[in-house]
Design an enzyme around this catalytic site. Structure first.
Site, PDB file in Angstrom:
ATOM      1  N   LYS A 582      38.176  44.921  36.023  1.00 56.03           N
ATOM      2  CA  LYS A 582      39.243  44.560  36.947  1.00 56.03           C
ATOM      3  C   LYS A 582      38.896  45.072  38.327  1.00 56.03           C
ATOM      4  O   LYS A 582      38.189  46.065  38.473  1.00 56.03           O
ATOM      5  CB  LYS A 582      40.581  45.155  36.494  1.00 56.03           C
ATOM      6  CG  LYS A 582      41.100  44.628  35.164  1.00 56.03           C
ATOM      7  CD  LYS A 582      42.419  45.285  34.784  1.00 56.03           C
ATOM      8  CE  LYS A 582      42.923  44.783  33.446  1.00 56.03           C
ATOM      9  NZ  LYS A 582      44.198  45.433  33.054  1.00 56.03           N
ATOM     10  N   GLY A 583      39.399  44.398  39.351  1.00 61.52           N
ATOM     11  CA  GLY A 583      39.175  44.832  40.721  1.00 61.52           C
ATOM     12  C   GLY A 583      40.170  44.172  41.647  1.00 61.52           C
ATOM     13  O   GLY A 583      41.084  43.460  41.213  1.00 61.52           O
ATOM     14  N   PHE A 585      39.725  41.748  43.472  1.00 62.13           N
ATOM     15  CA  PHE A 585      39.535  40.301  43.447  1.00 62.13           C
ATOM     16  C   PHE A 585      40.266  39.649  42.278  1.00 62.13           C
ATOM     17  O   PHE A 585      40.550  38.462  42.292  1.00 62.13           O
ATOM     18  CB  PHE A 585      38.043  39.982  43.315  1.00 62.13           C
ATOM     19  CG  PHE A 585      37.399  40.689  42.168  1.00 62.13           C
ATOM     20  CD1 PHE A 585      37.496  40.194  40.877  1.00 62.13           C
ATOM     21  CD2 PHE A 585      36.737  41.878  42.371  1.00 62.13           C
ATOM     22  CE1 PHE A 585      36.932  40.863  39.816  1.00 62.13           C
ATOM     23  CE2 PHE A 585      36.169  42.556  41.304  1.00 62.13           C
ATOM     24  CZ  PHE A 585      36.265  42.046  40.023  1.00 62.13           C
ATOM     25  N   GLY A 586      40.521  40.412  41.202  1.00 62.37           N
ATOM     26  CA  GLY A 586      41.082  39.852  39.983  1.00 62.37           C
ATOM     27  C   GLY A 586      40.430  40.475  38.769  1.00 62.37           C
ATOM     28  O   GLY A 586      40.109  41.660  38.777  1.00 62.37           O
ATOM     29  N   ASP A 697      29.346  47.480  50.880  1.00 65.23           N
ATOM     30  CA  ASP A 697      30.280  48.070  49.911  1.00 65.23           C
ATOM     31  C   ASP A 697      29.514  48.729  48.763  1.00 65.23           C
ATOM     32  O   ASP A 697      29.772  48.481  47.594  1.00 65.23           O
ATOM     33  CB  ASP A 697      31.236  47.005  49.372  1.00 65.23           C
ATOM     34  CG  ASP A 697      32.472  47.620  48.710  1.00 65.23           C
ATOM     35  OD1 ASP A 697      32.756  48.809  48.971  1.00 65.23           O
ATOM     36  OD2 ASP A 697      33.150  46.916  47.938  1.00 65.23           O
TER      37      ASP A 697
END
Length: 876
Positions: A582-583, A585-586, A697
């Site tokens: 999970k993150g 972004f989704g 990142d």
């Protein structure tokens, strides 16, 4: 009468031996496993006729490999051409049923040949265990060394477990695993097991090792190199064809013998044990192979050092007799002498074959068999995806993930007292196997998809004090006995978030209320649905406005990567069944395409990562290809459905390991290699791409690990190209993560390749220390670079290295790694090295490479670190 009884006993023994030998010849007492060959495959060895089978049915982890091509045509046995390696776990085990079950004696043999199967050119060292007890260490001289490890024992269970244990000196592997049934009357000792030290065939020079079918037990007899002081006797006749001896050395072995060339009165056998304190049993096999005259005889006494242990040993023609040391022997050097008695017609001593075994005393006591059976049943029923191999509790350092055990004293079997398999993707009903864990105190089954009713047998577990079944799909009524124990305080019971599960005294009331009062709730629900639908449509409209109209919002982009329809994505993920990440972004889902596992990243409607980042990631991955960058398998670009499909990374991300979310602890060597991999991926972005790319990142959770723990950089949605002709700066809104963000960004609002260098430096410090980028206390937040600098200023390298490594690391490389990391995290970008320099320095640590620095300016040949003083850490 006594003579008849004796004759009856001899006949019975002979028939039993004959029956056993017949079965030995048909391989019914053999299990022969070729590790690493395709699943469910088998073949018959061309030389021995032994049938070898795949190891897939006996092990549930590891990676199959073939030895390097340069060794495949070198005449090695077929079963040495493949291996199974175990890069993921500290302990990995084979679980093999024995041919006749427990109570019978077996010879268990493992064989190893490295063959540079992993292309690393570094021969590993690791330990070998039989069940919970240490067997031996595996040390190979070079890539083509063939090493055999044998042990003789009588198992207490029907299955034997053969385990390899990583000791941070390379990846364990196995080439062959063989089990051979022996007669219980052979190799008898009061000890738990015998480990083979040597097995010698006194034979002609140049003779090949003898094994099955010559040897019915498939022992491997190594020819002894005979010196000029000795001579070899031989016969073409069969030795011991009447099955005189239960040990049954091969006739080809017994048909040759060694004696002194000058017909000396004595023959000396000496060996120097690797451990002078160890105990050994020696087995000497003799047979007369010369035709003696009627008045001749061959007999001798057997001496150990200065003591006679057999006053007279007389040989018989073409019959094998075995002498066994009555007690175990030990010492710095062990000398046996075969001494000929005086007499004109007494011939000098000979010896045909010799075996030496080291005593192995099993000091570890395995988990209680009842608990072992229960845990194996649970593992099989739910296909638990944890590193559950070998014994559940022992050794303590390798106990199964999620369980705790207790042992009341050194003579009792450990028992399982706590089992946590929450969020482990368990499906189906609660299995009756749990009822056999009679010592369990805590049982956590929460966060799974368990169905059916809570079984009443859980209330009968006498020691259970905590039971958690929250977050499942259980139905029915909580058993009354469990409810009563919960009310009287003897049991902490948690069963929430099971919509169809209720307490016995509330179910009838609930049903009545549901029957009489359903109209109002339905109306309320209808209103809520309408409002939520309207809200969703409004948010979707706003999201489209935010994402802009970039032309290619629906359908394939201009890329060679495979395009998938959303309906195909649904099938690939089995309707998005399994979430693996999970993150912001989704979510990332597990998927399968043509039998290959993939990771499916689905952009959510609420994601901060919009179409611009999605398009950037597709564009970037379309044109970059490097072994240390995650590769894009395909994508989906439909309205409201943006999906990226990547190669599957079995070991998820580095961040989980450093944060202690995985039971496996990365070794120092693995950490170094992962660091180099990450740096090489970034170096390719900086120097291998035109125009160059800044990742922006870099952090541990964006460093993914495959099944070999090879690292690959991921998450390129924030990456940007920069100009090398101009300033090399990217003007940008905030990007990156707190703790990893270039300090210069806060003043310049610009990022460049040195920003990635800074972020990687923070990651390296986390790799070294096992600590997060920012440590919070009650009074302040301390950045990891400041923390490390303050400790290293006192020359204390051990004060920063991850304590979980227990000092199993090289101090010199730890200093060097720290220097690199601190150089990368200098506050001024001009003082930081380039990514190419970082890669060069890391290679020196990992491979010991002396790199050519002529292409670098003198001012950058040494990475210097500014601590509180101008000291560079050199205290090694």
């Amino acid at each position: 009468m006594a003579m008849l009884k004796s004759l009856s006993s001899i006949l019975f023994t002979s028939f039993a031996l004959l029956f056993f030998l017949v079965h030995a010849q048909d391989q019914s007492g053999f299990i022969s496993i070729d590790c690493g060959i395709p699943d469910d495959s088998s073949y018959n060895d061309e030389t021995t006729g032994i049938k070898y089978v795949s190891d897939s049915a006996f092990v549930d982890s590891g990676t199959t490999k073939r030895i390097a091509a340069q060794f495949q045509s070198s005449g090695f046995d077929r079963h040495l051409l493949n291996v199974r390696s175990f890069p993921q776990s500290k302990r990995s085990c084979y679980d093999v049923p024995t041919p006749r079950g427990k109570g019978f004696k077996y010879l268990i043999r493992t064989r190893f040949m490295y063959g540079n199967y992993d292309d690393l050119g570094r021969v590993p060292e690791f330990d070998l265990y039989l069940g919970v007890n240490f067997w031996d260490s595996v040390k190979l001289d070079d890539a083509t060394t063939i090493l055999n490890k044998e042990i003789i024992t009588i198992p207490l269970l029907d299955n034997v477990q053969v385990c390899v244990v990583d000791k941070n000196a390379g990846t364990p592997f196995l080439s062959v695993l063989e089990i051979r049934l022996l007669l219980n009357t052979t190799y008898e000792t009061p000890y738990d097991a015998l480990t083979l030290l040597r097995r010698l065939d006194y034979s002609k020079t140049g003779k090949l090792p003898s094994r099955y079918k010559d040897d019915i037990y498939d022992r491997i007899w190594t020819p002894r190199i005979v010196s000029s002081e000795y001579k070899i006797l031989n016969t073409s006749l069969t030795v011991d064809q009447f099955l005189n001896n239960g040990y049954q050395p091969a006739s080809t072995v017994m048909s040759t013998a060694e004696t002194a060339r000058n017909e000396s009165l004595y023959l000396t056998l000496s060996f120097r044990p690797p451990d002078p304190n160890a105990k050994f049993y020696v087995y000497m096999h003799f047979a007369e192979i010369e035709v003696l005259k009627s008045n001749q005889t061959r007999e001798f006494s057997i001496w150990l050092n200065e003591d006679v242990i057999s006053p007279s040993f007389k040989l018989r023609y073409l019959l094998t007799d075995t002498f066994v040391t009555p007690d175990p022997v030990s010492g710095i050097t062990i000398n046996f002498s075969l001494l000929q008695p005086p007499g004109e017609f007494v011939l000098p001593p000979i010896i045909n074959a010799l075996e030496v075994y080291q005593v192995n005393e099993f000091l570890q006591i395995p988990t209680h068999p009842q608990d072992v059976d229960a845990m194996r049943k649970i593992k099989a029923t739910y296909r638990v995806k944890k590193n559950w191999q070998g014994d559940p509790c022992v050794p303590v350092d390798y106990s199964w993930e999620g369980i705790d055990c207790i042992q009341s004293d050194n003579t009792t079997n450990p028992r399982v007292v706590s089992l946590n398999i929450s969020f482990s993707e368990l499906r189906g009903q609660i299995d009756p196997a749990f009822s056999n864990l009679t010592s369990i105190r805590k049982l956590d089954l929460s966060g799974n998809t368990l169905t059916g009713e809570i079984p009443a047998f859980l209330a009968n577990l006498p020691n259970l004090t905590e039971l958690n079944v929250e977050g499942n799909k259980l139905t029915g009524i909580v058993p009354q006995r469990l409810h009563e124990r919960s009310k009287n305080g003897s049991l902490s019971l948690r069963f929430g978030r099971n919509p169809d599960l209720c307490l016995s005294d509330s179910c009838s009331n609930t049903k009545k209320k549901n029957k009489n009062g359903y109209i109002i709730p339905l109306v309320v629900v209808g209103i809520i649905v309408v409002l939520l639908t309207a809200l969703a449509l409004f948010r979707r409209f706003k999201k489209k406005q935010q994402r802009g109209t970039l032309g290619e919002r629906n359908g394939p982009l201009k890329t060679a990567k495979r395009y998938f329809k959303y309906s195909e994505v649904v099938n690939i993920t089995n309707n998005f069944e399994r979430v693996i990440g999970k993150g912001g972004f989704g979510k990332v889902y597990h998927g399968v395409i043509n039998g290959e596992q993939v990771a499916v990243k689905v952009l959510s409607e609420e994601s901060a990562q919009g179409y611009k980042e999605f398009r950037a990631e597709v564009d970037l991955l379309m044109r970059v290809h490097h072994t240390n960058l995650t590769s894009l398998v395909g994508y989906c670009n439909e309205i409201n459905h943006m999906v990226l499909i990547y190669e599957y990374m079995a070991n998820e991300n580095l961040g989980d390991y450093l944060a202690g979310k995985r039971s496996f602890i990365l070794s120092w060597e693995e950490r170094l290699k992962i660091s180099l991999d990450a740096a090489q991926g970034l170096e390719y972005l900086h120097n291998g791409c035109k125009p160059p790319i800044v990742h922006r990142d870099v952090k541990p959770t964006n460093i993914l690990l495959n099944e070999k723990l090879q690292a690959k950089m991921a998450d390129f949605g924030l990456s940007r190209s920069f100009s090398v002709e101009g300033s090399g700066q990217i003007s940008t809104v905030v990007a990156g993560s707190i703790g990893y963000l270039d300090p210069e960004y806060y003043s310049t609002r610009q990022m460049n390749e040195k920003s990635d260098v800074y972020s990687l430096g923070v990651v390296l410090l986390e790799v070294i220390t096992g600590q997060p980028a920012i440590a919070s206390s009650k009074t302040e937040k301390v950045h990891i670079s400041d923390h490390v600098r303050s400790i290293l200023a006192n020359g204390d390298i051990r004060g920063i290295v991850d304590q979980r490594l227990r000092e199993r690391y090289d101090v010199g490389s730890a200093w060097k790694m720290s220097e690199i990391a601190l150089a990368c995290t200098e506050h001024t970008s001009a003082q930081r090295p380039t990514m190419s320099q970082v890669v060069m320095e890391l290679k020196q640590i990992v491979y010991g490479i002396v790199t050519d620095q002529e292409n670098y300016d003198d001012s950058t040949k040494m990475l210097t670190v500014n601590l509180d003083t101008e000291m560079v850490p050199r205290a090694r």
